[in-house]
Structure formats: structure tokens, C-alpha cells
Design an enzyme around this catalytic site. Structure first.
Site, PDB file in Angstrom:
ATOM      1  CG  ASP A  41      41.232  37.402  41.054  1.00 50.02           C
ATOM      2  OD1 ASP A  41      42.446  37.619  40.917  1.00 50.02           O
ATOM      3  OD2 ASP A  41      40.757  36.247  41.171  1.00 50.02           O
ATOM      4  CG  ASN A  78      51.551  37.363  43.633  1.00 53.25           C
ATOM      5  OD1 ASN A  78      52.039  37.818  44.665  1.00 53.25           O
ATOM      6  ND2 ASN A  78      50.292  36.981  43.549  1.00 53.25           N
ATOM      7  CD  GLN A 103      53.977  35.980  37.120  1.00 50.59           C
ATOM      8  OE1 GLN A 103      55.162  36.052  37.449  1.00 50.59           O
ATOM      9  NE2 GLN A 103      53.487  36.562  36.026  1.00 50.59           N
ATOM     10  CB  VAL A 105      47.963  34.462  35.093  1.00 49.06           C
ATOM     11  CG1 VAL A 105      47.723  34.878  33.640  1.00 49.06           C
ATOM     12  CG2 VAL A 105      46.798  33.635  35.616  1.00 49.06           C
ATOM     13  CG  HIS A 148      48.416  39.625  37.070  1.00 48.49           C
ATOM     14  ND1 HIS A 148      49.221  38.721  36.423  1.00 48.49           N
ATOM     15  CD2 HIS A 148      48.149  39.099  38.281  1.00 48.49           C
ATOM     16  CE1 HIS A 148      49.430  37.673  37.206  1.00 48.49           C
ATOM     17  NE2 HIS A 148      48.800  37.879  38.351  1.00 48.49           N
ATOM     18  CB  ILE A 149      48.701  45.833  39.198  1.00 39.95           C
ATOM     19  CG1 ILE A 149      50.013  46.219  38.498  1.00 39.95           C
ATOM     20  CG2 ILE A 149      48.607  46.488  40.574  1.00 39.95           C
ATOM     21  CD1 ILE A 149      50.151  47.723  38.255  1.00 39.95           C
ATOM     22  CG  HIS A 150      46.740  40.577  42.489  1.00 40.88           C
ATOM     23  ND1 HIS A 150      45.785  39.576  42.474  1.00 40.88           N
ATOM     24  CD2 HIS A 150      47.867  40.031  41.989  1.00 40.88           C
ATOM     25  CE1 HIS A 150      46.329  38.465  41.977  1.00 40.88           C
ATOM     26  NE2 HIS A 150      47.598  38.710  41.676  1.00 40.88           N
TER      27      HIS A 150
HETATM   28  P1  5GP Z   1      48.651  35.482  40.256  1.00 42.78           P
HETATM   29  O1  5GP Z   1      48.490  34.297  41.170  1.00 42.78           O
HETATM   30  O2  5GP Z   1      49.289  35.100  38.949  1.00 42.78           O
HETATM   31  O3  5GP Z   1      49.322  36.666  40.901  1.00 42.78           O
HETATM   32  O4  5GP Z   1      47.195  36.008  39.960  1.00 42.78           O
HETATM   33  C1  5GP Z   1      46.384  35.454  38.982  1.00 42.78           C
HETATM   34  C2  5GP Z   1      44.975  35.822  39.348  1.00 42.78           C
HETATM   35  O5  5GP Z   1      44.175  35.610  38.217  1.00 42.78           O
HETATM   36  C3  5GP Z   1      44.381  34.984  40.487  1.00 42.78           C
HETATM   37  O6  5GP Z   1      43.988  35.838  41.538  1.00 42.78           O
HETATM   38  C4  5GP Z   1      43.201  34.275  39.830  1.00 42.78           C
HETATM   39  O7  5GP Z   1      42.086  34.157  40.677  1.00 42.78           O
HETATM   40  C5  5GP Z   1      42.919  35.167  38.632  1.00 42.78           C
HETATM   41  N1  5GP Z   1      42.337  34.491  37.494  1.00 42.78           N
HETATM   42  C6  5GP Z   1      42.770  33.326  36.937  1.00 42.78           C
HETATM   43  N2  5GP Z   1      42.019  33.019  35.868  1.00 42.78           N
HETATM   44  C7  5GP Z   1      41.094  34.006  35.751  1.00 42.78           C
HETATM   45  C8  5GP Z   1      40.029  34.229  34.828  1.00 42.78           C
HETATM   46  O8  5GP Z   1      39.779  33.476  33.892  1.00 42.78           O
HETATM   47  N3  5GP Z   1      39.288  35.353  35.014  1.00 42.78           N
HETATM   48  C9  5GP Z   1      39.542  36.225  36.036  1.00 42.78           C
HETATM   49  N4  5GP Z   1      38.756  37.300  36.124  1.00 42.78           N
HETATM   50  N5  5GP Z   1      40.539  36.038  36.914  1.00 42.78           N
HETATM   51  C10 5GP Z   1      41.298  34.930  36.777  1.00 42.78           C
END
Ligand code: 5GP
Length: 117
Positions: free
Chosen positions: A35, A90, A97, A99, A103-105
Site C-alpha cells: 500500500d 472495505n 472504500q 478504490v 482488494h484485500i488489505h
Molecule cells: P480502500 O480505502 O479502498 O479500502 O483502500 C484503497 C487503498 O489503496 C488505500 O489504502 C490507499 O492507500 C491505497 N492506494 C491508493 N492509490 C494507490 C496507489 O497508487 N498505489 C498503491 N500501492 N496503493 C494505493
């Protein structure tokens, strides 16, 4: 939001190699990378190559893929030396969420509190 929208996210650009990432694991079904804003010493995102928006948009045809993702999440966590770790998905704006490509964190490397915010 439909699946067409999921095909144009920052993660699909990463999948196509148009944006760089710190890759941890890759196979024909999924990609794992660190991340960009890590919330713990280990914070990895595991994404399917198939552009699924989130868990609201899965279907029975995704059963094998979803099982594969959990197997790989475990493999990745173990390869990072983690014994305790958390997976987070998320799902939707109000759940955090940002993105809209599933995705699985995979988060670990420090004590994690519960419940999440
Ligand atoms: P969400 O909030 O949708 O569950 O998680 C999206 C995650 O994607 C966030 O933790 C954010 O830091 C990560 N993220 C967003 N843009 C990028 C990127 O361009 N590269 C990487 N490696 N992570 C990203």
C-alpha cells in the site's frame, strides 16, 4: 456502480503496468503489492485481475477466484513473517472504500486494536 467502472481505477492501471507498484506476489489471477500509505509495518493490497467492484458485485462464478485470494493472502502474510495479521475488505463508500476494484488489505507487524472505527 457497475463492473465497467471497476475496469478504470488506479488498480487497473497498476495491473496493466501503466503505474508502478511495489509488487509482492503475482499470478494469473491476482496481484499483491504494498500500500502506498501503509497503516502498519506490513500493509499489502491483494487484488484480483478481474475487475470486480467489491463484494457486493461478486457472483457464484467467482467462487474459485475468491477462495484463491484467501489462499494467497495467507501465503503472502506468511512470506512476510507474520503470525498475527488482519484482512480487511472495505465494501462501499461508508465502509471506507476509496478504490472501486476489489482488494484485500493484509495488515500486520504491530498490535491491531478492535473494533475498527
Ligand atoms: P480502500 O480505502 O479502498 O479500502 O483502500 C484503497 C487503498 O489503496 C488505500 O489504502 C490507499 O492507500 C491505497 N492506494 C491508493 N492509490 C494507490 C496507489 O497508487 N498505489 C498503491 N500501492 N496503493 C494505493
Amino acid at each position: 456502480m457497475d463492473d465497467a467502472m471497476a475496469s478504470e481505477t488506479i488498480f487497473s492501471q497498476i495491473l496493466r503496468g501503466e503505474l508502478p507498484c511495489d509488487e509482492v506476489y503475482s499470478d494469473e489471477l491476482c496481484l499483491a503489492f504494498r500500500d502506498i500509505e501503509p497503516q502498519a509495518p506490513v500493509h499489502i493490497l491483494l487484488i484480483p485481475r478481474k475487475p470486480i467492484v467489491n463484494l457486493t458485485h461478486i457472483d457464484v462464478e467467482d467462487k474459485e477466484l475468491l477462495g484463491h485470494l484467501l489462499i494467497i493472502a495467507s501465503k503472502v502474510a506468511r512470506s512476510e513473517g507474520l503470525e498475527s495479521w488482519r484482512t480487511v475488505v472495505n465494501n462501499g463508500v461508508d465502509a471506507g472504500q476509496t478504490v472501486f476494484h476489489l482488494h484485500i488489505h493484509i495488515i500486520g507487524g504491530r498490535p491491531l486494536s478492535w473494533p475498527p472505527g
